[in-house]
Design a protein around this motif. Structure first.
Motif, short mmCIF file in Angstrom:
data_model
loop_
_atom_site.label_atom_id
_atom_site.label_comp_id
_atom_site.label_asym_id
_atom_site.label_seq_id
_atom_site.Cartn_x
_atom_site.Cartn_y
_atom_site.Cartn_z
N GLU A 30 -6.00 48.24 4.04
CA GLU A 30 -6.16 46.90 3.79
C GLU A 30 -5.98 45.44 3.44
O GLU A 30 -6.74 44.43 3.76
N GLY A 31 -5.03 45.57 4.86
CA GLY A 31 -4.56 44.12 5.60
C GLY A 31 -5.18 44.04 6.16
O GLY A 31 -5.52 42.60 7.06
N LEU A 32 -5.77 45.08 7.70
CA LEU A 32 -6.51 44.80 8.37
C LEU A 32 -8.34 44.67 7.88
O LEU A 32 -9.21 43.74 8.71
N THR A 33 -8.74 45.22 6.88
CA THR A 33 -10.08 44.74 6.14
C THR A 33 -10.34 43.31 5.57
O THR A 33 -11.20 43.06 5.31
N ILE A 34 -9.06 43.41 4.80
CA ILE A 34 -9.19 41.93 3.74
C ILE A 34 -8.57 40.85 4.51
O ILE A 34 -8.51 39.15 4.45
N LEU A 35 -6.98 41.07 4.59
CA LEU A 35 -6.29 39.38 4.93
C LEU A 35 -6.81 39.14 6.08
O LEU A 35 -6.29 38.13 6.75
N VAL A 36 -6.04 40.16 7.31
CA VAL A 36 -6.13 39.94 8.93
C VAL A 36 -7.37 38.71 9.34
O VAL A 36 -7.22 37.81 9.66
N PRO A 37 -8.31 39.38 9.15
CA PRO A 37 -9.81 38.63 8.76
C PRO A 37 -10.06 37.13 8.65
O PRO A 37 -9.99 35.95 8.98
N LEU A 38 -9.06 37.03 7.66
CA LEU A 38 -9.10 35.73 6.93
C LEU A 38 -8.11 34.79 7.37
O LEU A 38 -8.55 34.20 7.16
N LEU A 39 -6.52 35.41 7.58
CA LEU A 39 -6.00 34.63 8.61
C LEU A 39 -6.84 34.35 10.49
O LEU A 39 -6.92 32.86 10.26
#
Length: 129
Positions: A30-39
């Motif tokens: 979920e970090g790879l598909t949601i949070l990493v792109p946002l960051l």
């Protein structure tokens, strides 16, 4: 001008590299598909705006740095294609960000639009390829 573009890309890449390690450890897929792109979209655009430089250029430099990382951390067969994909995708996200920002004059909206594209790309790469 070119120095600021390079600096914005380097600062964004360094910041994202450090933060992404924490995000991926804590949130996995979920970090790879949601949070990493946002960051990453926030970092690339924010550093470009802070340094008063080209948004697309900042995204491109970031993509080049990620591409170099891909070459050294992926297999020989995949690394070069991952590098090309990094450069092209981050450049595309930069174009999306730039034109959205020019249309709205609101950085947050530009970041959100690019984030949607980036999240979709990461989802596709992890689920479909």
């Amino acid at each position: 001008m070119i120095v600021n573009i390079i600096m914005a890309g380097i600062l964004a890449a360094a910041f994202a590299y450090l933060c992404n390690k924490i995000i991926l450890k804590a949130f996995k897929e979920e970090g790879l598909t949601i949070l990493v792109p946002l960051l990453e979209e926030m970092a690339k655009t924010t550093f470009a705006l802070l340094l008063k430089t080209n948004i697309i250029g900042s995204h491109f430099i970031f993509g080049c740095i990620e591409g170099i990382y891909d070459i050294f951390t992926s297999s020989k067969k995949i690394g070069k294609w991952a590098a090309v994909a990094s450069i092209l995708s981050h450049s595309f996200f930069g174009i999306v960000t730039y034109f959205t920002y020019k249309k709205t004059n609101i950085p947050l909206i530009a970041i959100i639009v690019a984030w949607i594209f980036h999240s979709g790309w990461n989802w596709y790469v992890t689920k479909k390829l």
